[in-house]
Design a protein around this motif. Sequence first.
Motif, PDB file in Angstrom:
ATOM      1  N   LEU A   1      -3.858  -7.958  -4.483  1.00 53.14           N
ATOM      2  CA  LEU A   1      -4.559  -6.888  -5.196  1.00 53.14           C
ATOM      3  C   LEU A   1      -5.216  -7.500  -6.415  1.00 53.14           C
ATOM      4  O   LEU A   1      -4.588  -8.259  -7.155  1.00 53.14           O
ATOM      5  CB  LEU A   1      -3.574  -5.783  -5.618  1.00 53.14           C
TER       6      LEU A   1
ATOM      7  N   GLN B   1     -11.832  -5.731  -9.915  1.00 52.10           N
ATOM      8  CA  GLN B   1     -13.226  -6.137  -9.950  1.00 52.10           C
ATOM      9  C   GLN B   1     -13.899  -5.425 -11.110  1.00 52.10           C
ATOM     10  O   GLN B   1     -14.087  -4.213 -11.089  1.00 52.10           O
ATOM     11  CB  GLN B   1     -13.929  -5.796  -8.632  1.00 52.10           C
TER      12      GLN B   1
ATOM     13  N   SER C   1     -10.195  -6.004   1.320  1.00 53.08           N
ATOM     14  CA  SER C   1     -11.403  -5.350   0.764  1.00 53.08           C
ATOM     15  C   SER C   1     -11.312  -3.833   0.730  1.00 53.08           C
ATOM     16  O   SER C   1     -12.298  -3.169   0.398  1.00 53.08           O
ATOM     17  CB  SER C   1     -12.665  -5.759   1.542  1.00 53.08           C
ATOM     18  N   SER C   2     -10.161  -3.255   1.057  1.00 53.89           N
ATOM     19  CA  SER C   2     -10.009  -1.800   0.948  1.00 53.89           C
ATOM     20  C   SER C   2      -9.662  -1.444  -0.502  1.00 53.89           C
ATOM     21  O   SER C   2      -8.970  -2.199  -1.188  1.00 53.89           O
ATOM     22  CB  SER C   2      -8.916  -1.312   1.894  1.00 53.89           C
ATOM     23  N   PRO C   3     -10.147  -0.276  -1.007  1.00 52.03           N
ATOM     24  CA  PRO C   3      -9.894   0.092  -2.402  1.00 52.03           C
ATOM     25  C   PRO C   3      -8.461   0.584  -2.620  1.00 52.03           C
ATOM     26  O   PRO C   3      -7.813   1.089  -1.695  1.00 52.03           O
ATOM     27  CB  PRO C   3     -10.902   1.215  -2.648  1.00 52.03           C
TER      28      PRO C   3
ATOM     29  N   GLN D   1      -6.003   3.188  -3.595  1.00 51.50           N
ATOM     30  CA  GLN D   1      -6.008   4.647  -3.675  1.00 51.50           C
ATOM     31  C   GLN D   1      -4.647   5.178  -3.249  1.00 51.50           C
ATOM     32  O   GLN D   1      -3.958   4.576  -2.439  1.00 51.50           O
ATOM     33  CB  GLN D   1      -7.113   5.240  -2.791  1.00 51.50           C
TER      34      GLN D   1
ATOM     35  N   ASP E   1     -12.480  -1.591 -10.785  1.00 47.31           N
ATOM     36  CA  ASP E   1     -11.929  -1.040  -9.553  1.00 47.31           C
ATOM     37  C   ASP E   1     -10.977  -2.078  -8.967  1.00 47.31           C
ATOM     38  O   ASP E   1     -11.234  -3.275  -9.041  1.00 47.31           O
ATOM     39  CB  ASP E   1     -13.044  -0.734  -8.551  1.00 47.31           C
ATOM     40  N   TYR E   2      -9.887  -1.597  -8.379  1.00 49.41           N
ATOM     41  CA  TYR E   2      -8.914  -2.497  -7.780  1.00 49.41           C
ATOM     42  C   TYR E   2      -9.102  -2.516  -6.269  1.00 49.41           C
ATOM     43  O   TYR E   2      -9.264  -1.468  -5.635  1.00 49.41           O
ATOM     44  CB  TYR E   2      -7.493  -2.063  -8.146  1.00 49.41           C
ATOM     45  N   VAL E   3      -9.109  -3.719  -5.714  1.00 50.56           N
ATOM     46  CA  VAL E   3      -9.379  -3.910  -4.289  1.00 50.56           C
ATOM     47  C   VAL E   3      -8.271  -4.780  -3.694  1.00 50.56           C
ATOM     48  O   VAL E   3      -7.853  -5.773  -4.301  1.00 50.56           O
ATOM     49  CB  VAL E   3     -10.758  -4.582  -4.085  1.00 50.56           C
ATOM     50  N   TYR E   4      -7.806  -4.394  -2.483  1.00 53.13           N
ATOM     51  CA  TYR E   4      -6.797  -5.190  -1.777  1.00 53.13           C
ATOM     52  C   TYR E   4      -7.447  -6.428  -1.141  1.00 53.13           C
ATOM     53  O   TYR E   4      -8.673  -6.563  -1.108  1.00 53.13           O
ATOM     54  CB  TYR E   4      -6.126  -4.342  -0.703  1.00 53.13           C
TER      55      TYR E   4
ATOM     56  N   LYS F   1       0.800  -1.225   0.000  1.00 57.44           N
ATOM     57  CA  LYS F   1       0.000   0.000   0.000  1.00 57.44           C
ATOM     58  C   LYS F   1       0.832   1.274   0.000  1.00 57.44           C
ATOM     59  O   LYS F   1       0.303   2.352  -0.266  1.00 57.44           O
ATOM     60  CB  LYS F   1      -0.949   0.001   1.211  1.00 57.44           C
TER      61      LYS F   1
END
Length: 306
Positions: A223, A226, A241-243, A245, A235-238, A199
Amino acid sequence: MHSQRFGAGANLQVWGSGSSSVVGGDWRMAGLLVLCVFAVVFKDIFASTEVCTNALLPGAKGDQGETGEEGDQGKVGKNGPPGLPGVSGEMGLKGDVGHPGKMGPIGDKGNKGDTGLEGPSGLKGKPGTTCDCGRYRKVVGQLDVSVGKLRKAVKFVKNVLLGLKETEECYYLLVKEPKKFREALINCKLRGGTLAMPKTSNTNRLMADYVSQAGLTRVYVGLQAQIKDTVGTSDYVYADSSPLQGFAAWSQEEELNSRVSPNTNSSCVELLGTGTWSHVECEATLYFICEFPKSRRRGGAGGGGN
């Protein structure tokens, strides 16, 4: 006595000379009958093509009559088709402030602040009792030596035997077992952690060095894209489940082709030894890095032992 037929079945009988008047009347009737027959025949031959009819022919158009009284109102008709959209109205007044939204994800840890001003001196304490502290000091000194040796042993186990890397918040373990992306997620979860999530730039650099020092070129990281529609918007999600950014480390080629094709399964992300990210099919079997968060108590000790 003589008998003779005339016309349409008319029988004329002559009875001697005494019935001359009767014979003359019958001849006249027979003649009229013959004339009627000839008239009908000639009428059919020379008749015109016009067909006789008993219908009355209309006369000349009359004058316009007076306007009558206004009738009752008729029934309401069906709704007509919708009209063309009207011109946009003027912008309304600014509305009230809406309700506060949900709390967003936790951001990256900030930089350490400047040292504050020195506070005032505290009150003078009570005088202590005199004692022989030499013996206790010796015990404390021996404990300090033992703690130092223990820290070195723990660091040796982590870095040499287990091959762990760590930051102030997490430990990182490179698992050299080729797995598919979903299998790697489950494997890290069974170990008590998650698939590693780069991150920040510092974490990403540490993980990339970890990969290159192990003689590898790429590993799975936590990562994934979706896909939201058929166009390929995603959208990319870790793994938590956090986006995605803020920080991202896409290569130039991946930056130009950032959309994921909805017809492929290339929605997972791999970390290269150079520190850049790239798309990869989720069914590919790769090594991966697991991430284990430190507890608060162990976090302080881990930070001091680095």
